[in-house]
Write a protein that holds these residues in place. Structure first.
Motif, short mmCIF file in Angstrom:
data_model
loop_
_atom_site.label_atom_id
_atom_site.label_comp_id
_atom_site.label_asym_id
_atom_site.label_seq_id
_atom_site.Cartn_x
_atom_site.Cartn_y
_atom_site.Cartn_z
N ARG A 5 0.83 -1.20 0.00
CA ARG A 5 0.00 0.00 0.00
C ARG A 5 0.87 1.25 0.00
O ARG A 5 0.59 2.23 -0.70
N ILE A 6 1.94 1.22 0.79
CA ILE A 6 2.83 2.39 0.88
C ILE A 6 3.53 2.62 -0.44
O ILE A 6 3.55 3.73 -0.99
N PHE A 7 4.14 1.54 -0.98
CA PHE A 7 4.86 1.68 -2.25
C PHE A 7 3.90 2.01 -3.39
O PHE A 7 4.25 2.78 -4.30
N GLY A 8 2.71 1.42 -3.36
CA GLY A 8 1.73 1.72 -4.40
C GLY A 8 1.30 3.17 -4.38
O GLY A 8 1.19 3.81 -5.44
N THR A 9 1.06 3.71 -3.19
CA THR A 9 0.67 5.11 -3.08
C THR A 9 1.80 6.02 -3.55
O THR A 9 1.57 7.03 -4.24
N ALA A 10 3.04 5.65 -3.19
CA ALA A 10 4.20 6.45 -3.62
C ALA A 10 4.34 6.42 -5.14
O ALA A 10 4.59 7.46 -5.78
N LYS A 11 4.17 5.25 -5.75
CA LYS A 11 4.27 5.14 -7.22
C LYS A 11 3.15 5.95 -7.88
O LYS A 11 3.36 6.60 -8.90
N GLU A 12 1.96 5.85 -7.30
CA GLU A 12 0.82 6.57 -7.87
C GLU A 12 1.08 8.07 -7.81
O GLU A 12 0.84 8.80 -8.79
N PHE A 13 1.58 8.57 -6.69
CA PHE A 13 1.90 10.00 -6.56
C PHE A 13 3.00 10.40 -7.55
O PHE A 13 2.90 11.44 -8.21
N ALA A 14 4.05 9.56 -7.66
CA ALA A 14 5.14 9.86 -8.59
C ALA A 14 4.63 9.85 -10.03
O ALA A 14 5.05 10.68 -10.86
N ALA A 40 0.16 1.56 -12.30
CA ALA A 40 0.87 0.49 -11.58
C ALA A 40 0.82 0.73 -10.07
O ALA A 40 0.63 -0.20 -9.28
N GLY A 41 0.97 1.97 -9.68
CA GLY A 41 0.89 2.31 -8.26
C GLY A 41 -0.50 2.05 -7.70
O GLY A 41 -0.65 1.55 -6.57
N ALA A 42 -1.53 2.40 -8.49
CA ALA A 42 -2.90 2.17 -8.03
C ALA A 42 -3.17 0.67 -7.87
O ALA A 42 -3.79 0.24 -6.88
N VAL A 43 -2.67 -0.14 -8.80
CA VAL A 43 -2.86 -1.59 -8.71
C VAL A 43 -2.13 -2.14 -7.49
O VAL A 43 -2.67 -2.97 -6.74
N GLN A 44 -0.90 -1.69 -7.27
CA GLN A 44 -0.13 -2.16 -6.11
C GLN A 44 -0.81 -1.74 -4.81
O GLN A 44 -0.85 -2.51 -3.85
N ASP A 45 -1.36 -0.55 -4.78
CA ASP A 45 -2.08 -0.08 -3.60
C ASP A 45 -3.32 -0.94 -3.34
O ASP A 45 -3.58 -1.34 -2.21
#
Length: 126
Positions: A5-14, A40-45
């Motif tokens: 969730r943390i990495f996904g949110t970070a990817k989504e923001f980036a 990709a970030g949204a999916v990971q989140d």
């Protein structure tokens, strides 16, 4: 909170930031890369959220089972006494039926214990 969730949110923001830079500069490749990273970030989140939900459901089930069995274990004497009282009441209300049931169970056990074993299927040649 799961690391996905943390990495996904970070990817989504980036990805959003990269897409905004691409929009500002008019660079289609940067825009597409940003949108892809955002997706990709949204999916990971979402994957992290699903893992969290599954973990929470499992924890809830385990805690419920522990509490239920703990209560049953702590009240075992009372439960046994209640069963004994119910059995005694049943025998007092219908003594003939209780006697017939006990006799039937004894007869069935006697049949099982005196029965000859079935013949063996295997033959040993020596």
């Amino acid at each position: 909170m799961d690391k996905d969730r943390i990495f996904g949110t970070a990817k989504e923001f980036a990805g959003k930031a990269e897409g905004a830079v691409g929009d500002a500069t008019g660079d289609a490749q940067t825009q597409a890369s940003g949108r892809a990273r955002e997706a990709a970030g949204a999916v990971q989140d979402l994957y992290g959220q699903a893992k969290d939900a599954a973990r929470d459901a499992a924890d809830t089930a385990v805690n419920y089972a522990k509490d239920t069995f703990k209560d049953a274990y702590e009240n075992r004497g009372e439960t046994i006494r209640d069963g004994q009282k119910a059995m005694a009441r049943s025998v007092q209300d219908n003594p003939l039926g209780a006697l017939l049931i006990a006799g039937g169970i004894g007869f069935a056990l006697a049949l099982l214990m005196t029965r000859r074993p079935p013949p063996s299927r295997w033959r040993y040649y020596g």
